[in-house]
Motif scaffolding. Structure first.
Motif, short mmCIF file in Angstrom:
data_model
loop_
_atom_site.label_atom_id
_atom_site.label_comp_id
_atom_site.label_asym_id
_atom_site.label_seq_id
_atom_site.Cartn_x
_atom_site.Cartn_y
_atom_site.Cartn_z
N PRO A 2 18.01 -13.58 14.59
CA PRO A 2 18.09 -12.30 15.30
C PRO A 2 17.53 -11.17 14.43
O PRO A 2 17.63 -11.22 13.21
CB PRO A 2 19.58 -12.12 15.53
N ARG A 3 16.91 -10.18 15.07
CA ARG A 3 16.39 -9.04 14.31
C ARG A 3 17.53 -8.15 13.84
O ARG A 3 18.65 -8.22 14.35
CB ARG A 3 15.40 -8.25 15.16
N GLU A 83 11.40 -5.04 7.87
CA GLU A 83 12.80 -5.28 7.51
C GLU A 83 13.60 -5.72 8.74
O GLU A 83 14.35 -6.71 8.69
CB GLU A 83 13.41 -4.00 6.90
N LEU A 84 13.41 -5.01 9.85
CA LEU A 84 14.14 -5.34 11.08
C LEU A 84 13.77 -6.75 11.55
O LEU A 84 14.65 -7.54 11.92
CB LEU A 84 13.85 -4.32 12.19
N THR A 89 19.43 -5.18 8.83
CA THR A 89 19.85 -3.98 9.55
C THR A 89 19.51 -2.76 8.69
O THR A 89 19.76 -2.76 7.48
CB THR A 89 21.35 -4.07 9.89
N VAL A 90 18.90 -1.73 9.31
CA VAL A 90 18.48 -0.55 8.56
C VAL A 90 19.27 0.66 9.04
O VAL A 90 19.24 1.00 10.23
CB VAL A 90 16.96 -0.31 8.71
N ILE A 197 24.21 -2.62 17.19
CA ILE A 197 24.14 -4.01 16.73
C ILE A 197 24.05 -4.94 17.93
O ILE A 197 23.25 -5.89 17.96
CB ILE A 197 25.35 -4.32 15.83
N GLU A 198 24.83 -4.63 18.96
CA GLU A 198 24.81 -5.43 20.19
C GLU A 198 23.44 -5.32 20.87
O GLU A 198 22.88 -6.33 21.32
CB GLU A 198 25.93 -4.93 21.12
N ARG A 199 22.89 -4.13 20.87
CA ARG A 199 21.57 -3.93 21.48
C ARG A 199 20.52 -4.76 20.76
O ARG A 199 19.68 -5.40 21.38
CB ARG A 199 21.21 -2.44 21.44
N ALA A 200 20.59 -4.76 19.43
CA ALA A 200 19.60 -5.51 18.63
C ALA A 200 19.72 -7.01 18.86
O ALA A 200 18.74 -7.74 18.77
CB ALA A 200 19.79 -5.18 17.15
#
Ligand code: T5A
Ligand code: NA
Length: 208
Positions: A2-3, A83-84, A89-90, A197-200
Motif C-alpha cells: 500500500p502507498r 516516498e509515498l 507516510t509523509v 490513512i484510510e484514504r491512502a
C-alpha cells in the motif's frame, strides 16, 4: 504494497504545528514508516531566499515570493511522490494552503495564487489547527517574523476557513481546536489523521 498517506498540518503562526507534527510522526512510526517534511524548507537555495525575506533581511515583490514558496514545494515534489509510492507516510508541516492563505491575505488574486501549485501531490487529509489570533500571540516567540502581526493573522485565519469551505478542498479538511492542551490537540489530530490513512489505503494519490 500500500502507498503512504500524505498528511498536511496547517494553521496560523504559533498554532502548535511543529509540536504536533513531531508527536504525530513519533506515533505513526510505531506502526508504519513515516517521514516529516516542512515548508518552507529553508535549507535549499530557494529556501534561503524565503528565509531572508521572512526575517526581513531582504525585500521581494509579493508575487515573486509567492512563486518562491511554490517552487520550494515543487523542489520536493518528486521526492514526496517517491516516498509515498514506497509506502512511506509523509507528514507535512505547512503546504499549499499556507501558500494561498498568506498571499491572499496580502491582497493577491485567489486564482492566481492557486495556479503555480496545480499538479503537486494532493494531501489525503489537511488538518487545520484553528486558534484565535489572540491566543496564538500569547505563545512564545511571536512577533519575530514578517507575518507575525495580529491583523495579518486575522486575515489569514479567515482565508484558511474559506479554503476549508471551498468545494475543491472540502472533503480533504479536518479542523482541530488548537487552543486546547498539547495532549488534547494530539488526540484530535490522531483521529483526523486516520481519515487520510484510510484514504491512502483505498484510493490513488491525486494531484492538486
Ligand atoms: N508561508 C509559508 C507563506 O507565506 N507561504 C507558504 O507557502 C508557506 C509554506 C514561516 C512563514 O511562512 C509563511 C507562513 C509563516 O508566516 P514557519 O516556518 O512554518 O512559516 O513558521 P511558523 O508558522 O511561525 O512556525 P512556528 O514554528 O512559529 O509555529 P508552530 O509550528 O505552529 O508552533 P510551535 O509548535 O512551534 O509552537 C509555538 C509555541 O507554542 C507552544 C510551544 O511550546 C511553542 O512555545 N505550544 C503550546 N502552548 C500551549 N498549548 C498548546 N497546545 C501548545 N502547542 C504549542
Ligand atoms: Na513551525
Amino acid at each position: 504494497m500500500p502507498r503512504g498517506a500524505l498528511i498536511v498540518i496547517e494553521g496560523l503562526d504559533r498554532a502548535g504545528k511543529s509540536t504536533q507534527c513531531d508527536r504525530l510522526v513519533t506515533r505513526l512510526k510505531t506502526s508504519t514508516p513515516t517521514l516529516l517534511r516542512k515548508f518552507p524548507d529553508r535549507t535549499t537555495p530557494i529556501g534561503t531566499m524565503i528565509d531572508a525575506y521572512l526575517r526581513s533581511t531582504s525585500d521581494l515583490d509579493d508575487h515573486a515570493v509567492h512563486l518562491l514558496f511554490s517552487a520550494n514545494r515543487w523542489e520536493a515534489s518528486s521526492a514526496i511522490k517517491a516516498e509515498l509510492e514506497a509506502g512511506v507516510t509523509v507528514v507535512v508541516d505547512r503546504y499549499i494552503y499556507s501558500g494561498i492563505a498568506f498571499s491572499r491575505a496580502k491582497g493577491l488574486d485567489g486564482a492566481w495564487c492557486r495556479a503555480p501549485d496545480v499538479g503537486l501531490p494532493r494531501p489525503d487529509v489537511a488538518i487545520f489547527l484553528d486558534i484565535s489570533e489572540e491566543a496564538a500571540a500569547e505563545r512564545g516567540g511571536y512577533g519575530e517574523e514578517r507575518y507575525e502581526k495580529k491583523e495579518m493573522q486575522r486575515k489569514v485565519r479567515q482565508d484558511f476557513l474559506e479554503l476549508r469551505d471551498d468545494e475543491r478542498d472540502a472533503g480533504d479538511w479536518a479542523v482541530v481546536d488548537a487552543g486546547q492542551s498539547v495532549e488534547e490537540v494530539e488526540e484530535n489530530i490522531w483521529k483526523a489523521a486516520q481519515k487520510g490513512i484510510e484514504r491512502a489505503r483505498t484510493k490513488d494519490l491525486r494531484t492538486v
